[in-house]
Design an enzyme around this catalytic site. Structure first.
Site, PDB file in Angstrom:
ATOM      1  N   CYS A 144       0.848  -1.200   0.000  1.00  0.00           N
ATOM      2  CA  CYS A 144       0.000   0.000   0.000  1.00  0.00           C
ATOM      3  C   CYS A 144       0.887   1.255   0.000  1.00  0.00           C
ATOM      4  CB  CYS A 144      -0.882  -0.018   1.246  1.00  0.00           C
ATOM      5  SG  CYS A 144      -1.812   1.498   1.435  1.00  0.00           S
ATOM      6  N   GLU A 148       3.131  -5.744   8.793  1.00  0.00           N
ATOM      7  CA  GLU A 148       3.503  -4.387   8.338  1.00  0.00           C
ATOM      8  C   GLU A 148       4.674  -3.858   9.176  1.00  0.00           C
ATOM      9  OE1 GLU A 148       0.468  -1.247   8.488  1.00  0.00           O
ATOM     10  OE2 GLU A 148       2.095   0.110   9.031  1.00  0.00           O
TER      11      GLU A 148
HETATM   12 FE1  F3S Z   1      -3.309   0.992   3.126  1.00  0.00          FE
HETATM   13 FE2  F3S Z   1      -4.752   2.069   4.965  1.00  0.00          FE
HETATM   14 FE3  F3S Z   1      -5.625   0.021   3.704  1.00  0.00          FE
HETATM   15  S1  F3S Z   1      -2.590   1.702   5.057  1.00  0.00           S
HETATM   16  S2  F3S Z   1      -3.835  -1.142   3.155  1.00  0.00           S
HETATM   17  S3  F3S Z   1      -5.237   2.035   2.819  1.00  0.00           S
HETATM   18  S4  F3S Z   1      -5.916   0.413   5.878  1.00  0.00           S
END
Ligand code: F3S
Length: 279
Positions: free
Chosen positions: A97, A127
């Site tokens: 992400c 993460e």
């Molecule tokens: Fe990214 Fe937020 Fe989803 S960090 S994976 S958009 S919960």
């Protein structure tokens, strides 16, 4: 239903990428489950996505057409792993992400600027395990008990796991500040998607007698949502799907609220809402 719930753009992007790859390529692997939702992972496995624990479990290509593709999930990974994938001659497709990528880059930059980097979050979450790999000696703080592990003085830079609750991040930054460091740089790396889901859940808590928080038990942001609703004083049940629903949850309740974590697909939410209404 909470105004904001279910899939975030990061998860949606990772699933889209996986589905596209599964159409175009033969051997597609993911290191660990693509997202924290077993139903989605099962569907993707059906379409051919193979989940492995490590690169050693991937059979190298017999010829060029057979080259395995390794998909990096939205949680990201340590930089060494990316190099290892390339070194093994595998195709790399990175679905990290963009907000996790930002946190990874920050860790690197803040360390280069001479800060002791602190990450507020769960040290066992993939993460966080990836983010800490972007600089040496990054310290993870998950609760007040970890603060004694911080150096007694110096320049600190504090960031957060993207899915951490803002309240908790603020509280821990406050505790760290009481130790009197010469300099503290705090970068808010909490994902707005998470914050929006949390704000919508809190709003809904004011209107309901019982809350259902849908999502995997391994999903950090779903767990945070459930805890938040409980802290608001509403009876809250964290369920994976309708199969886990029990009639006693709604005995004596007039209004039920539904929210869902960022890795919970729309069809699980829809199915739950329809069944609950029916019930
Ligand atoms: Fe990214 Fe937020 Fe989803 S960090 S994976 S958009 S919960």
């Amino acid at each position: 239903m909470a105004k904001k719930l279910g899939f975030c753009f990061g998860v949606e992007h990772a699933i889209d990428m996986a589905q596209k790859l599964l159409v175009e390529r033969k051997k597609v692997y993911c290191l660990g489950p693509l997202i924290h939702n077993s139903q989605v992972v099962e569907r993707l496995a059906h379409q051919g996505l193979q989940v492995v624990e490590n690169l050693e479990q991937i059979t190298p290509a017999a010829d060029e057409k057979d080259t395995p593709t390794v998909l990096i999930r939205s949680h990201g990974c340590r930089p060494e792993l990316l190099q290892k994938i390339k070194a093994k001659g595998f195709q790399l497709v990175d679905a990290t992400c963009i907000l996790v990528k930002r946190a990874q880059k920050l860790v690197q930059e803040l360390h280069q600027q001479g800060y002791q980097v602190i990450v507020v979050g769960d040290p066992n979450h993939p993460e966080v395990q990836g983010v800490v790999g972007y600089a040496p000696e990054v310290i993870v703080v998950n609760g007040e008990e970890d603060i004694s592990r911080l150096p007694p003085h110096g320049r600190l830079a504090v960031i957060s796991q993207t899915t951490h609750s803002a309240e908790d991040f603020g509280r821990l930054v406050g505790y760290i500040a009481t130790r009197g460091y010469e300099e503290m740089k705090v970068v808010n790396t909490i994902c707005r998607e998470t914050a929006r889901r949390q704000a919508s859940a809190v709003e809904l808590c004011r209107l309901v007698d019982v809350m259902f928080v849908l999502g995997s038990r391994h999903s950090a942001n779903t767990g945070e949502l459930a805890q938040l609703c409980r802290r608001k004083g509403v009876d809250t049940y964290h369920l994976q799907d309708w199969q886990e629903f029990k009639p006693q949850y709604v005995v004596g309740k007039g209004t039920a609220g539904i929210t869902a974590g960022a890795s919970t697909p729309g069809w699980i939410i829809q199915e739950f809402a329809e069944n609950l209404q029916h019930f």
